[in-house]
Design a protein around this motif. Sequence first.
Motif, PDB file in Angstrom:
ATOM      1  N   ARG A   5      45.420  -5.949   1.198  1.00  0.00           N
ATOM      2  CA  ARG A   5      44.570  -6.938   1.874  1.00  0.00           C
ATOM      3  C   ARG A   5      45.251  -8.302   1.913  1.00  0.00           C
ATOM      4  O   ARG A   5      45.172  -9.009   2.918  1.00  0.00           O
ATOM      5  N   THR A  47      38.986 -11.256   4.130  1.00  0.00           N
ATOM      6  CA  THR A  47      38.805  -9.795   4.072  1.00  0.00           C
ATOM      7  C   THR A  47      37.620  -9.515   3.151  1.00  0.00           C
ATOM      8  O   THR A  47      37.803  -9.129   1.999  1.00  0.00           O
ATOM      9  N   ASP A  50      35.912  -3.798   2.184  1.00  0.00           N
ATOM     10  CA  ASP A  50      36.903  -2.731   2.256  1.00  0.00           C
ATOM     11  C   ASP A  50      36.229  -1.425   1.864  1.00  0.00           C
ATOM     12  O   ASP A  50      35.565  -1.348   0.822  1.00  0.00           O
ATOM     13  N   CYS A  52      36.777   2.717   1.180  1.00  0.00           N
ATOM     14  CA  CYS A  52      37.830   3.667   0.822  1.00  0.00           C
ATOM     15  C   CYS A  52      37.262   5.081   0.889  1.00  0.00           C
ATOM     16  O   CYS A  52      36.212   5.362   0.322  1.00  0.00           O
ATOM     17  N   ARG A  62      41.755   3.450   4.017  1.00  0.00           N
ATOM     18  CA  ARG A  62      41.171   2.158   3.680  1.00  0.00           C
ATOM     19  C   ARG A  62      40.766   1.489   4.986  1.00  0.00           C
ATOM     20  O   ARG A  62      41.594   1.255   5.852  1.00  0.00           O
ATOM     21  N   ARG A  63      39.483   1.192   5.101  1.00  0.00           N
ATOM     22  CA  ARG A  63      38.954   0.533   6.302  1.00  0.00           C
ATOM     23  C   ARG A  63      38.507  -0.872   5.904  1.00  0.00           C
ATOM     24  O   ARG A  63      37.463  -1.050   5.293  1.00  0.00           O
ATOM     25  N   THR A  64      39.317  -1.839   6.254  1.00  0.00           N
ATOM     26  CA  THR A  64      39.120  -3.211   5.828  1.00  0.00           C
ATOM     27  C   THR A  64      38.539  -4.036   6.966  1.00  0.00           C
ATOM     28  O   THR A  64      39.006  -3.959   8.099  1.00  0.00           O
ATOM     29  N   THR A 131      42.512  -0.141   9.627  1.00  0.00           N
ATOM     30  CA  THR A 131      42.529   1.130   8.913  1.00  0.00           C
ATOM     31  C   THR A 131      43.965   1.471   8.560  1.00  0.00           C
ATOM     32  O   THR A 131      44.849   1.447   9.416  1.00  0.00           O
TER      33      THR A 131
END
Length: 145
Positions: A5, A47, A50, A52, A62-64, A131
């Motif tokens: 991140r 950010t 997140d 996971c 990982r979708r941040t 992602t």
Amino acid sequence: MAHFRTECRIAVRDALQAHPHFAGFTVLLVWSGAIDHDTLPVFGVLTPQDRCEQDSMTSTARRTLLQVALRRAGHDEVEDVLDQDSEVIEALVITALRRPDRACFLDETTVVTNTDGMRNVGTLVMSFRVTQWLPPATLPITPEG
């Protein structure tokens, strides 16, 4: 090695700072709700979320949520100026972050205008979904075990 991140925030901040459209902007490392009028224009990269998901024993998705927040003073056309800002931000963020092992797409744009009593102030928040596929977190192996 920086956290994933952190790497994303740095890449986006660097891309925005390097572009002439954002010359003269103050860069905030922590976005504050109360920003002094004399500090404008400002932007920050955050950010705040997140997610996971374990894809396999060796991979996680990982979708941040990466957000670019920008605030500037203006006149009656402040929303039009923010629209121009958003075009540049979208192109820079996607270019800075998209690569074969990482996807980046604009998810949502929010524009809020108000007045500080003297001038119009506009705030733009652009939310991107980043992602990437990473190995699960592990601790380093040490001699102590």
